[in-house]
Scaffold this motif. Structure first.
Motif, PDB file in Angstrom:
ATOM      1  N   LEU A 159       0.638   7.716  -8.668  1.00 16.33           N
ATOM      2  CA  LEU A 159      -0.897   8.446  -8.676  1.00 16.33           C
ATOM      3  C   LEU A 159      -0.638   9.261  -9.011  1.00 16.33           C
ATOM      4  CD1 LEU A 159      -3.473   7.504  -7.528  1.00 16.33           C
ATOM      5  CD2 LEU A 159      -2.968   8.842  -5.639  1.00 16.33           C
ATOM      6  N   THR A 160      -0.041  10.505  -9.309  1.00 17.91           N
ATOM      7  CA  THR A 160      -0.076  11.562 -10.568  1.00 17.91           C
ATOM      8  C   THR A 160       0.490  10.795 -11.796  1.00 17.91           C
ATOM      9  OG1 THR A 160       2.936  11.890 -10.517  1.00 17.91           O
ATOM     10  CG2 THR A 160       1.485  13.148  -8.832  1.00 17.91           C
ATOM     11  N   PHE A 161       0.737   9.602 -12.092  1.00 17.48           N
ATOM     12  CA  PHE A 161       0.798   8.954 -14.104  1.00 17.48           C
ATOM     13  C   PHE A 161      -0.356   8.322 -13.329  1.00 17.48           C
ATOM     14  CE2 PHE A 161       5.544   9.709 -13.182  1.00 17.48           C
ATOM     15  CZ  PHE A 161       5.890  10.431 -14.366  1.00 17.48           C
ATOM     16  N   GLY A 162      -1.283   8.140 -12.945  1.00 21.20           N
ATOM     17  CA  GLY A 162      -3.106   7.771 -13.022  1.00 21.20           C
ATOM     18  C   GLY A 162      -2.666   6.170 -12.563  1.00 21.20           C
ATOM     19  N   VAL A 163      -1.349   6.015 -11.735  1.00 19.55           N
ATOM     20  CA  VAL A 163      -1.292   4.723 -11.317  1.00 19.55           C
ATOM     21  C   VAL A 163      -1.414   4.130  -9.890  1.00 19.55           C
ATOM     22  CG1 VAL A 163       0.631   2.305 -10.623  1.00 19.55           C
ATOM     23  CG2 VAL A 163       0.815   3.591 -13.053  1.00 19.55           C
ATOM     24  N   ASP A 164      -2.863   3.176  -9.811  1.00 17.79           N
ATOM     25  CA  ASP A 164      -3.302   3.745  -8.262  1.00 17.79           C
ATOM     26  C   ASP A 164      -2.229   2.033  -7.407  1.00 17.79           C
ATOM     27  OD1 ASP A 164      -4.752   3.459  -5.906  1.00 17.79           O
ATOM     28  OD2 ASP A 164      -5.556   1.462  -6.681  1.00 17.79           O
ATOM     29  N   THR A 165      -1.679   2.128  -6.377  1.00 19.53           N
ATOM     30  CA  THR A 165      -0.859   0.942  -5.685  1.00 19.53           C
ATOM     31  C   THR A 165      -2.213   1.045  -3.830  1.00 19.53           C
ATOM     32  OG1 THR A 165       0.339   2.905  -4.615  1.00 19.53           O
ATOM     33  CG2 THR A 165       1.017   1.968  -6.496  1.00 19.53           C
ATOM     34  N   ASP A 166      -1.594  -0.345  -3.402  1.00 22.74           N
ATOM     35  CA  ASP A 166      -1.499  -0.811  -1.791  1.00 22.74           C
ATOM     36  C   ASP A 166      -0.994   0.061  -1.061  1.00 22.74           C
ATOM     37  OD1 ASP A 166      -3.836  -2.089  -3.336  1.00 22.74           O
ATOM     38  OD2 ASP A 166      -3.285  -3.532  -2.605  1.00 22.74           O
ATOM     39  N   GLU A 167      -0.766  -0.123   0.071  1.00 19.20           N
ATOM     40  CA  GLU A 167       0.158   0.528   1.124  1.00 19.20           C
ATOM     41  C   GLU A 167       1.167  -0.291   0.715  1.00 19.20           C
ATOM     42  OE1 GLU A 167      -1.302   1.511   4.862  1.00 19.20           O
ATOM     43  OE2 GLU A 167      -3.336   2.790   3.893  1.00 19.20           O
ATOM     44  N   LEU A 168       2.279  -0.187   1.326  1.00 22.53           N
ATOM     45  CA  LEU A 168       4.124  -0.778   1.641  1.00 22.53           C
ATOM     46  C   LEU A 168       3.375  -2.109   2.904  1.00 22.53           C
ATOM     47  CD1 LEU A 168       6.217  -0.782   0.870  1.00 22.53           C
ATOM     48  CD2 LEU A 168       6.572  -0.152   3.472  1.00 22.53           C
ATOM     49  N   LYS A 169       3.313  -3.143   2.487  1.00 23.67           N
ATOM     50  CA  LYS A 169       3.254  -4.082   3.128  1.00 23.67           C
ATOM     51  C   LYS A 169       4.570  -5.734   3.119  1.00 23.67           C
ATOM     52  CE  LYS A 169      -2.269  -4.615   1.531  1.00 23.67           C
ATOM     53  NZ  LYS A 169      -2.153  -5.524   0.603  1.00 23.67           N
ATOM     54  N   ARG A 170       4.880  -5.612   4.796  1.00 21.29           N
ATOM     55  CA  ARG A 170       5.493  -6.898   4.895  1.00 21.29           C
ATOM     56  C   ARG A 170       5.352  -8.151   4.197  1.00 21.29           C
ATOM     57  NH1 ARG A 170       9.682  -5.099   7.721  1.00 21.29           N
ATOM     58  NH2 ARG A 170      10.056  -7.659   8.629  1.00 21.29           N
ATOM     59  N   ILE A 171       6.941  -8.863   3.373  1.00 21.16           N
ATOM     60  CA  ILE A 171       6.471  -9.547   2.442  1.00 21.16           C
ATOM     61  C   ILE A 171       6.314 -10.660   3.539  1.00 21.16           C
ATOM     62  CG2 ILE A 171       9.182 -10.086   2.862  1.00 21.16           C
ATOM     63  CD1 ILE A 171       7.408 -10.313  -0.459  1.00 21.16           C
ATOM     64  N   GLY A 172       6.551 -10.948   5.120  1.00 23.83           N
ATOM     65  CA  GLY A 172       6.732 -12.620   5.716  1.00 23.83           C
ATOM     66  C   GLY A 172       7.204 -13.864   4.824  1.00 23.83           C
ATOM     67  N   SER A 173       6.444 -14.453   5.399  1.00 25.75           N
ATOM     68  CA  SER A 173       6.308 -15.636   3.996  1.00 25.75           C
ATOM     69  C   SER A 173       6.244 -15.393   3.138  1.00 25.75           C
ATOM     70  CB  SER A 173       6.297 -17.017   5.653  1.00 25.75           C
ATOM     71  OG  SER A 173       4.522 -16.862   5.273  1.00 25.75           O
ATOM     72  N   ALA A 174       5.864 -14.550   1.972  1.00 25.34           N
ATOM     73  CA  ALA A 174       5.282 -14.662   0.937  1.00 25.34           C
ATOM     74  C   ALA A 174       6.292 -14.995   0.555  1.00 25.34           C
ATOM     75  CB  ALA A 174       4.636 -13.367   0.671  1.00 25.34           C
ATOM     76  N   ASP A 175       6.171 -15.372  -0.805  1.00 26.47           N
ATOM     77  CA  ASP A 175       7.843 -15.091  -2.112  1.00 26.47           C
ATOM     78  C   ASP A 175       6.674 -14.862  -2.845  1.00 26.47           C
ATOM     79  OD1 ASP A 175       9.699 -16.195  -4.112  1.00 26.47           O
ATOM     80  OD2 ASP A 175       9.087 -18.370  -3.738  1.00 26.47           O
ATOM     81  N   TYR A 176       7.981 -13.255  -2.861  1.00 20.49           N
ATOM     82  CA  TYR A 176       7.425 -11.996  -4.280  1.00 20.49           C
ATOM     83  C   TYR A 176       7.298 -13.364  -6.376  1.00 20.49           C
ATOM     84  CZ  TYR A 176      12.126 -11.204  -5.152  1.00 20.49           C
ATOM     85  OH  TYR A 176      13.137 -12.084  -5.789  1.00 20.49           O
ATOM     86  N   THR A 177       8.104 -13.850  -6.040  1.00 23.62           N
ATOM     87  CA  THR A 177       8.601 -14.866  -7.306  1.00 23.62           C
ATOM     88  C   THR A 177       7.472 -15.384  -7.653  1.00 23.62           C
ATOM     89  OG1 THR A 177       9.230 -16.754  -5.669  1.00 23.62           O
ATOM     90  CG2 THR A 177      10.628 -14.976  -7.388  1.00 23.62           C
TER      91      THR A 177
END
Length: 117
Positions: A51-69
């Motif tokens: 955020l100090t570099f101006g980059v907004d993010t969401d909170e940490l989320k568990r990956i669960g069954s999602a595939d990050y690819t």
């Protein structure tokens, strides 16, 4: 995005901040608490530094069954590299992982921080 490699064992969080923000490792480390070099970087510390570099993010989320690819968004992935906690970057545009740890190893994603661009 360009790969920034970590210099010390616990620099993976700082290196991921540098990759996402497009800055040097030293610039990223300057935005993180000094204790991160000793015990690593929490998701909140990583998000605050971005955020100090101006980059907004969401909170940490568990990956669960999602595939990050399949993510259509950039993300900082948290997981295990062999038996150690580790951060890497998912670059959606090129469908690749940017791992700041040179020797590599088997990374298993457990959660992620979505980068909002």
């Amino acid at each position: 995005m360009r790969l920034v490699t970590q210099k010390h064992e616990n620099d993976c969080g700082a290196a991921c901040v540098a990759i996402i923000a497009g800055v040097s490792l030293n610039e990223a480390k300057g935005r993180l608490p000094a204790h991160c070099e000793i015990r690593g970087t929490s998701s909140q510390e990583l998000r605050t530094a971005l955020l100090t570099f101006g980059v907004d993010t969401d909170e940490l989320k568990r990956i669960g069954s999602a595939d990050y690819t399949s993510f259509a968004f950039d993300a900082v992935l948290r997981g295990k590299l062999d038996d150690d906690d580790h951060w890497v970057v998912w670059e959606a545009k090129r469908k690749r992982v940017l791992d700041p740890y040179k020797p590599g190893g088997e990374f298993r994603c457990t959660s992620y921080v979505k980068v909002n661009r």
